[in-house]
Design a protein around this motif. Structure first.
Motif, PDB file in Angstrom:
ATOM      1  N   ARG A   4     -19.821  41.536  19.390  1.00 10.32           N
ATOM      2  CA  ARG A   4     -18.382  40.712  19.259  1.00 10.32           C
ATOM      3  C   ARG A   4     -16.592  41.713  19.389  1.00 10.32           C
ATOM      4  O   ARG A   4     -16.198  41.767  20.227  1.00 10.32           O
ATOM      5  CB  ARG A   4     -18.672  39.004  19.097  1.00 10.32           C
ATOM      6  CG  ARG A   4     -16.553  38.267  19.837  1.00 10.32           C
ATOM      7  CD  ARG A   4     -16.485  37.338  18.570  1.00 10.32           C
ATOM      8  NE  ARG A   4     -17.502  36.210  20.008  1.00 10.32           N
ATOM      9  CZ  ARG A   4     -17.609  35.143  20.285  1.00 10.32           C
ATOM     10  NH1 ARG A   4     -16.882  34.672  19.194  1.00 10.32           N
ATOM     11  NH2 ARG A   4     -17.541  34.129  20.586  1.00 10.32           N
ATOM     12  N   VAL A   6     -16.791  44.771  18.533  1.00  8.42           N
ATOM     13  CA  VAL A   6     -16.590  46.336  19.250  1.00  8.42           C
ATOM     14  C   VAL A   6     -16.076  45.729  20.419  1.00  8.42           C
ATOM     15  O   VAL A   6     -14.768  46.399  21.554  1.00  8.42           O
ATOM     16  CB  VAL A   6     -18.156  46.443  19.403  1.00  8.42           C
ATOM     17  CG1 VAL A   6     -17.583  48.186  20.244  1.00  8.42           C
ATOM     18  CG2 VAL A   6     -18.487  47.306  18.104  1.00  8.42           C
ATOM     19  N   LEU A   7     -16.514  44.444  21.963  1.00 11.82           N
ATOM     20  CA  LEU A   7     -15.800  44.738  22.605  1.00 11.82           C
ATOM     21  C   LEU A   7     -14.576  43.390  22.349  1.00 11.82           C
ATOM     22  O   LEU A   7     -14.131  44.204  23.821  1.00 11.82           O
ATOM     23  CB  LEU A   7     -16.744  43.339  23.241  1.00 11.82           C
ATOM     24  CG  LEU A   7     -18.006  43.800  23.632  1.00 11.82           C
ATOM     25  CD1 LEU A   7     -19.511  42.454  24.343  1.00 11.82           C
ATOM     26  CD2 LEU A   7     -18.573  44.755  24.730  1.00 11.82           C
ATOM     27  N   LEU A   9     -12.327  44.909  20.662  1.00 11.02           N
ATOM     28  CA  LEU A   9     -11.189  46.571  20.469  1.00 11.02           C
ATOM     29  C   LEU A   9     -11.405  46.974  21.399  1.00 11.02           C
ATOM     30  O   LEU A   9     -10.697  47.502  22.035  1.00 11.02           O
ATOM     31  CB  LEU A   9     -12.769  46.758  18.962  1.00 11.02           C
ATOM     32  CG  LEU A   9     -12.135  46.336  17.535  1.00 11.02           C
ATOM     33  CD1 LEU A   9     -13.261  47.347  16.410  1.00 11.02           C
ATOM     34  CD2 LEU A   9     -10.907  46.459  17.353  1.00 11.02           C
ATOM     35  N   ALA A  10     -12.609  46.815  22.496  1.00  9.71           N
ATOM     36  CA  ALA A  10     -12.582  47.421  24.262  1.00  9.71           C
ATOM     37  C   ALA A  10     -11.376  47.273  24.468  1.00  9.71           C
ATOM     38  O   ALA A  10     -10.528  47.915  25.044  1.00  9.71           O
ATOM     39  CB  ALA A  10     -13.813  48.147  24.159  1.00  9.71           C
ATOM     40  N   ALA A  11     -11.456  45.665  24.197  1.00 12.58           N
ATOM     41  CA  ALA A  11     -10.990  44.828  25.753  1.00 12.58           C
ATOM     42  C   ALA A  11      -9.302  45.332  25.264  1.00 12.58           C
ATOM     43  O   ALA A  11      -8.193  45.611  25.791  1.00 12.58           O
ATOM     44  CB  ALA A  11     -10.842  43.473  25.014  1.00 12.58           C
ATOM     45  N   ALA A  13      -7.730  47.673  23.985  1.00 13.29           N
ATOM     46  CA  ALA A  13      -7.316  49.081  23.511  1.00 13.29           C
ATOM     47  C   ALA A  13      -7.201  49.659  25.102  1.00 13.29           C
ATOM     48  O   ALA A  13      -6.807  50.821  25.383  1.00 13.29           O
ATOM     49  CB  ALA A  13      -9.076  50.516  23.346  1.00 13.29           C
ATOM     50  N   MET A  14      -7.964  48.866  26.095  1.00 14.39           N
ATOM     51  CA  MET A  14      -7.610  48.780  27.274  1.00 14.39           C
ATOM     52  C   MET A  14      -6.598  48.024  27.590  1.00 14.39           C
ATOM     53  O   MET A  14      -5.531  49.002  28.811  1.00 14.39           O
ATOM     54  CB  MET A  14      -9.034  47.547  27.872  1.00 14.39           C
ATOM     55  CG  MET A  14     -10.479  48.460  28.652  1.00 14.39           C
ATOM     56  SD  MET A  14     -11.492  47.706  29.398  1.00 14.39           S
ATOM     57  CE  MET A  14     -12.252  46.165  28.173  1.00 14.39           C
ATOM     58  N   LEU A  82      -6.643  47.502  34.046  1.00 16.20           N
ATOM     59  CA  LEU A  82      -7.111  47.693  33.068  1.00 16.20           C
ATOM     60  C   LEU A  82      -7.207  46.134  32.186  1.00 16.20           C
ATOM     61  O   LEU A  82      -7.746  45.679  31.685  1.00 16.20           O
ATOM     62  CB  LEU A  82      -7.506  48.838  32.386  1.00 16.20           C
ATOM     63  CG  LEU A  82      -6.956  50.162  32.151  1.00 16.20           C
ATOM     64  CD1 LEU A  82      -5.974  51.422  32.361  1.00 16.20           C
ATOM     65  CD2 LEU A  82      -8.499  50.213  31.740  1.00 16.20           C
ATOM     66  N   ALA A  86      -9.920  43.248  30.866  1.00 20.58           N
ATOM     67  CA  ALA A  86     -10.555  43.138  29.527  1.00 20.58           C
ATOM     68  C   ALA A  86     -10.183  41.536  29.646  1.00 20.58           C
ATOM     69  O   ALA A  86     -11.319  41.589  28.549  1.00 20.58           O
ATOM     70  CB  ALA A  86      -8.855  44.064  29.071  1.00 20.58           C
ATOM     71  N   LEU A  89     -13.761  40.459  30.320  1.00 24.20           N
ATOM     72  CA  LEU A  89     -15.014  40.554  29.489  1.00 24.20           C
ATOM     73  C   LEU A  89     -14.016  39.610  28.215  1.00 24.20           C
ATOM     74  O   LEU A  89     -15.511  39.394  27.863  1.00 24.20           O
ATOM     75  CB  LEU A  89     -14.397  42.566  29.266  1.00 24.20           C
ATOM     76  CG  LEU A  89     -15.569  42.307  28.173  1.00 24.20           C
ATOM     77  CD1 LEU A  89     -16.648  42.471  28.574  1.00 24.20           C
ATOM     78  CD2 LEU A  89     -14.651  43.874  27.428  1.00 24.20           C
TER      79      LEU A  89
END
Length: 249
Positions: A4, A6-7, A9-11, A13-14, A82, A86, A89
């Motif tokens: 969770r 990681v996802l 953080l990816a969101a 960043a997006m 993007l 995000a 997600l």
């Protein structure tokens, strides 16, 4: 670090990348030469409303106006895509209560067929609403010749296609979901009935390929509002596949 986080953080960043693109877009002019762009928009309409000559004239107009565009709208659409991806997600992770990979492996369908059916229909109509909004957005961006008067016709066609598509897909989904033993694992695979497994899996795979094409459209045509619709339809497709395999038992 959990899946969770990681996802998320990816969101994040997006979202940051999307915001940067939106900021750059806002600072850009729409045209490389405002006067020339206005001159192209003032062209006289073709002598004939329809036919090969009119089509050629319209293509010439579109080519002329494209030469004068900056990267303002591509940057804007990429940034919005993007951010929307995000947000979708994060919403999906929260709604499905995903914390680890084990949670992903343990995902199940909803407990009632009507819930899966509702998610799919909602995603389908949200996509076609986004298509209409993208069309209106194209009008505001001067993507169509000023004399082009078929927007209402196109909107009606989109609405009719959405209704017909909903009836066809809804009927197929109803037949698959009817009397299915729900809830069931989203990743179900019955080794005792591989033919049924492959039938539903290939069908779901073809539907997911359409979803990838829609995601491509989000950048090519500024269709970024379709992204949450794709998320909904992907879940409904996977759930319908699982229900079909479980039902074949």
């Amino acid at each position: 670090m959990s899946l969770r986080i990681v996802l998320f953080l990816a969101a994040l960043a997006m979202i940051a990348a999307g915001a940067s693109l939106l900021t750059q877009s806002a600072a850009m002019p729409e045209w490389t030469d405002e006067a020339k762009a206005q001159a192209v928009q003032m062209w006289d309409p073709p002598e004939e409303e329809t036919g090969p000559a009119a089509d050629a004239y319209n293509r010439h107009w579109v080519k002329a106006i494209k030469k004068l565009r900056t990267d303002k709208w591509p940057y804007h659409d990429a940034g919005m895509a993007l951010i929307m991806f995000a947000a979708s997600l994060v919403a999906g992770v929260l709604m499905l209560k995903i914390n680890t990979m084990a949670d992903v492996a343990a995902l199940k369908t909803q407990g009632h067929a009507i819930s899966i059916y509702g998610v799919g229909i909602a995603g389908w109509f949200l996509y076609w609403v986004s298509a209409i909004l993208a069309l209106l957005q194209g009008v505001n961006r001067s993507e169509f010749p000023p004399w082009f008067s078929s927007q209402i016709t196109m909107i009606v066609m989109i609405a009719c296609f959405a209704a017909v598509g909903a009836m066809i897909l809804g009927t197929l989904a109803f037949l698959v979901l009817r009397k299915a033993p729900l809830p069931v694992s989203l990743w179900i695979w019955r080794k005792d009935m591989p033919g049924h497994d492959w039938f539903y899996t290939i069908g779901a795979g073809l539907a997911l390929l359409i979803g990838l094409e829609v995601l491509r459209e989000t950048y090519c045509y500024g269709h970024w509002l379709a992204i949450p619709a794709v998320f909904l339809c992907v879940y409904a497709t996977l759930a319908t596949r699982a229900a079909g395999i479980a039902k074949s038992a």
